[in-house]
Each structure stands twice: as C-alpha cells, then as structure tokens.
Write a protein that holds these residues in place. Structure first.
Motif, PDB file in Angstrom:
ATOM      1  N   THR A  38     -89.044 -11.802  24.450  1.00  0.00           N
ATOM      2  CA  THR A  38     -88.697 -13.042  24.004  1.00  0.00           C
ATOM      3  C   THR A  38     -88.421 -14.127  24.944  1.00  0.00           C
ATOM      4  O   THR A  38     -87.591 -13.953  25.877  1.00  0.00           O
ATOM      5  CB  THR A  38     -87.423 -12.571  23.209  1.00  0.00           C
ATOM      6  OG1 THR A  38     -87.632 -11.590  22.173  1.00  0.00           O
ATOM      7  CG2 THR A  38     -86.780 -13.933  22.455  1.00  0.00           C
ATOM      8  N   LEU A  39     -89.165 -15.230  24.783  1.00  0.00           N
ATOM      9  CA  LEU A  39     -88.959 -16.486  25.337  1.00  0.00           C
ATOM     10  C   LEU A  39     -88.634 -17.802  24.544  1.00  0.00           C
ATOM     11  O   LEU A  39     -89.345 -18.076  23.711  1.00  0.00           O
ATOM     12  CB  LEU A  39     -90.312 -16.751  26.108  1.00  0.00           C
ATOM     13  CG  LEU A  39     -90.087 -18.140  27.001  1.00  0.00           C
ATOM     14  CD1 LEU A  39     -89.003 -18.156  28.132  1.00  0.00           C
ATOM     15  CD2 LEU A  39     -91.271 -18.339  27.862  1.00  0.00           C
ATOM     16  N   ILE A  40     -87.304 -18.110  24.732  1.00  0.00           N
ATOM     17  CA  ILE A  40     -87.129 -19.308  23.656  1.00  0.00           C
ATOM     18  C   ILE A  40     -86.568 -20.426  24.505  1.00  0.00           C
ATOM     19  O   ILE A  40     -85.652 -20.338  25.398  1.00  0.00           O
ATOM     20  CB  ILE A  40     -85.881 -18.874  22.668  1.00  0.00           C
ATOM     21  CG1 ILE A  40     -86.619 -17.839  21.771  1.00  0.00           C
ATOM     22  CG2 ILE A  40     -85.283 -20.280  21.758  1.00  0.00           C
ATOM     23  CD1 ILE A  40     -85.305 -17.395  20.756  1.00  0.00           C
ATOM     24  N   LEU A  41     -87.135 -21.268  24.717  1.00  0.00           N
ATOM     25  CA  LEU A  41     -86.857 -22.547  25.306  1.00  0.00           C
ATOM     26  C   LEU A  41     -86.743 -23.778  24.497  1.00  0.00           C
ATOM     27  O   LEU A  41     -87.808 -24.671  24.321  1.00  0.00           O
ATOM     28  CB  LEU A  41     -87.753 -23.019  26.709  1.00  0.00           C
ATOM     29  CG  LEU A  41     -87.819 -21.815  27.602  1.00  0.00           C
ATOM     30  CD1 LEU A  41     -88.844 -22.154  28.919  1.00  0.00           C
ATOM     31  CD2 LEU A  41     -86.469 -21.653  28.252  1.00  0.00           C
ATOM     32  N   ARG A  42     -85.872 -23.882  23.619  1.00  0.00           N
ATOM     33  CA  ARG A  42     -85.810 -24.911  22.424  1.00  0.00           C
ATOM     34  C   ARG A  42     -84.978 -26.069  22.727  1.00  0.00           C
ATOM     35  O   ARG A  42     -83.845 -26.059  23.276  1.00  0.00           O
ATOM     36  CB  ARG A  42     -85.224 -24.203  21.284  1.00  0.00           C
ATOM     37  CG  ARG A  42     -85.245 -24.780  19.959  1.00  0.00           C
ATOM     38  CD  ARG A  42     -84.492 -24.027  19.139  1.00  0.00           C
ATOM     39  NE  ARG A  42     -84.423 -24.698  17.727  1.00  0.00           N
ATOM     40  CZ  ARG A  42     -85.330 -24.562  16.615  1.00  0.00           C
ATOM     41  NH1 ARG A  42     -86.641 -23.749  16.542  1.00  0.00           N
ATOM     42  NH2 ARG A  42     -85.507 -25.284  15.646  1.00  0.00           N
TER      43      ARG A  42
END
Length: 385
Positions: free
Chosen positions: A277-281
């Motif tokens: 999981t990669l979230i850079l929002r």
C-alpha cells in the motif's frame, strides 16, 4: 465398616483437590474490586474465584465484544495464580481508569477498547513494570500522555486512537526500549514530534493521523529500520517527505497525506521493494511518475491523488499485476490512457481513477470504458463523461 470406606476416600480426595487448587491472592482480588469500581463494571462475580473463568469472568468472544480475565497458565494445577490479562472490549463502561495497577503486579495486558471511559491516563500506570500491551482505543479520554509510561520497560503496544487526548508528546516517551506499535491517531495532539523519538528503533507500526501536530516530518524516521507500517494522514505536519524514508526497506504500508509546505519532487522510494500500500495523497509532489513504481509487483493500492504530477503514465505500469486500487486523481498528467487500463487485462476487479487530469482520448474510446475506470474531466478535449 467397609460401607464407609468409599465415601471417606472420596471426601479426602475432594479436600486434597481443594487445597491443591491455587486461588488468586486476596491482594489481587481486592485490586480487581478496585478496578471494577473505577471502570464501573458491575458484572464481575466476586463470589467465585476470578481465575475459574466462570460467572462473568470469561465469556466467549463475539464480534467487537470481549469480556476476558486471564490468569497465569497452569495455576489450576496447584501453582500460584496471578492476573496476567484483562480484556473488556465494547462493554459500555462509563467510568474512569483506575489510578494505578500496582495491585496486579503480573499484569501484562489491559485492553479497554470501545467503551465510554473518560478522564485522563493516570501517571501511576507507569509503575506497572510488566505491562506489554495497553489499548484504550475508542473512548473519551482527555488530557496528555503521562511521561511516566516511559518507565515501563516491557511495553510493546500502546494504542490510544480515537480519544480526545491533547498536548505535546512527552520527550520521555523516546526512552521506551521495547515499543513496537505506537498508535496515536484521531486525537488533538499538538507540537512537534520530539527529537528523542529517533531512539525508537524497535518500532514496527507508527500511526499519528488526524491530529494537530506542527513542524515537519522528521528525517530521523529513517532510523526506524524495522518499520513495516507508517501512517501520517492529515496529522498537521508539514512536508516535504524526508529523504530518510528511503532507508525503511521493510515498509509494506506507507500512508502520508495532506502535507502543507513547498512543492517537492517525488520522494526516493526505489529501495522500498515490499510495498503493498502506497498512499501519498495531497503532498505537493511535482514532476513525473517514477518508472520504478511499475516494478512493484506487490502493490495492491497506489494513491497519488491531488498532487501536481505531470507527464505520461510510464509504459511499465502495465506490470502492476496485483493492483486493486490505482488513484491518480487531480494531477496534471497527459498523454494517452494506457490500453491495459481500458481493457483491464488480467484482473477484472481493478478500480482506476484518472479524473481531473489532461489526458488525450476521443469520445469514441469511451465505448470501451469499464465501470472500474473513472475518466471524469480527465481529457484535454473537455469530455466529462
């Protein structure tokens, strides 16, 4: 005469069993009475020994609900009994936390998740030097985290998410030698993360989302080499994402969002090869999508929405075989929408959102558009289908 031999023998055996069966020491029973009064738990039955596992001391676990007092293993065989675990999940307890737990010197776990407990976390809990797990998730606790908790050398899990705690984090908490899971999300914490946290090298899971912290994400997070999950969403912290993050090679789950501060290029994450999981929002990230992301075949969720990413989607993104959620919403991406996104090759259950970008495609291509592909306001020609 022989008629009385069997009853006398049975009576002697029963008495022998009663004396052999260990009971909880009176001091610990009194401590449990004290805890019950503080928590306002009314269904513990003190007419029986708490270690029997009967009459309200141990219930079969249900979904979200657990009522479980556990004593030391083997104490029913004649060894000394001690309380080692108290789990009271979703009990609607309306009281306060007991000022101390010293009356239960062997207690290793206390879990009071999802109750209505109010008041503050008592500094006296720092005297419980065998505690391994403290979970107070989902209550109405206020005040700050007492620095005395750093005196618990065995503490591995500290969870206080979804409360109303506030204030700065005490620098003393950086001295916890065994901490692995540190969950502080959804409170009202303020101030900067203490420099002393650089010493928390045993961390495997750190979550501080939904708070009011200030300052930047510290670069010392690169010291947390055992970290598998890092969650910093809407924490109040400023960017940029520090370069130290490149050293967290054991990360499988990285979530950062809503960073204020200057625009920065995509962080160096090429060493993070286990990401799922990669979230850079909304992190003020500029420039193109790095090609190495297309080689992360373990990725199941990739969310880079609401940044200022530009250029085309790299060809090798077709290699994201296991991707379930791909969100590139609200960027400045251009070029053609890759063919594999139209046809959803090899998956059938992907969710892809490319809305609010600047891709090039014709309206006729929308006939091939899958329900799992969102292209709203994503085209230079202004098609808003």
């Amino acid at each position: 005469m022989k008629m009385f031999l069997v009853p006398i023998f049975l009576l002697a055996s029963a008495l022998s069993f009663c004396f052999a069966a260990a009971r909880l020491p009176d001091s610990e029973v009194q401590a449990l009475r004290y805890i019950a009064k503080s928590l306002r738990k009314t269904d513990w039955n003190f007419s029986v020994d708490p270690c029997t596992g009967q009459f309200g001391w141990l219930d079969p676990p249900l979904e979200l609900f657990e009522n479980n007092l556990t004593c030391s293993p083997g104490c029913s065989n004649g060894t000394e009994c001690h309380v080692v675990s108290i789990i009271l999940k979703a009990q609607s307890l309306p009281g306060t936390l007991p000022p101390n737990l010293t009356g239960l010197p062997f207690l290793q776990r206390i879990d009071l998740t999802r109750n209505y407990l109010n008041g503050s976390i008592p500094p006296g809990w720092g005297s419980s030097t065998q505690l391994v797990n403290i979970s107070l998730l989902g209550n109405r606790l206020t005040g700050s985290i007492p620095k005395e908790l750093a005196n618990i050398p065995t503490l591995k899990n500290f969870t206080v998410e979804f409360n109303q705690l506030s204030g700065n984090l005490p620098p003393e908490l950086g001295n916890m030698p065994s901490i692995e899971r540190f969950f502080l999300s959804s409170n009202n914490f303020t101030g900067e993360l203490p420099d002393s946290f650089a010493r928390l090298k045993t961390l495997t899971d750190f979550r501080i989302s939904d708070n009011q912290f200030s300052g930047k994400i510290p670069n010392y997070i690169g010291n947390w080499k055992n970290l598998a999950k890092l969650v910093i969403q809407a924490s109040g912290l400023n960017g940029p994402i520090p370069p130290g993050i490149a050293f967290l090679e054991n990360l499988t789950d990285l979530r950062i969002s809503d960073l204020n501060g200057s625009e920065e290029p995509f962080p160096r994450l090429d060493n993070l090869k286990q990401l799922e999981t990669l979230i850079l929002r909304s992190c003020n990230i500029t420039g193109g999508l790095p090609e190495y992301l297309g080689n992360r075949t373990t990725l199941k969720t990739l969310d880079l929405s609401f940044n200022k990413l530009s250029g085309e989607i790299p060809d090798n993104f077709v290699g994201l075989d296991k991707i379930k959620f791909l969100y590139l919403t609200g960027n400045l991406l251009t070029g053609e929408v890759p063919h594999w996104m139209w046809t959803d090759q090899g998956s059938g259950n992907r969710n892809i959102d490319l809305s609010y970008n600047k891709f090039t495609f014709e309206a006729s291509e929308l006939s091939n558009c899958l329900h799992s592909l969102n292209l709203f306001a994503s085209s230079l020609i202004g098609n808003n289908s």
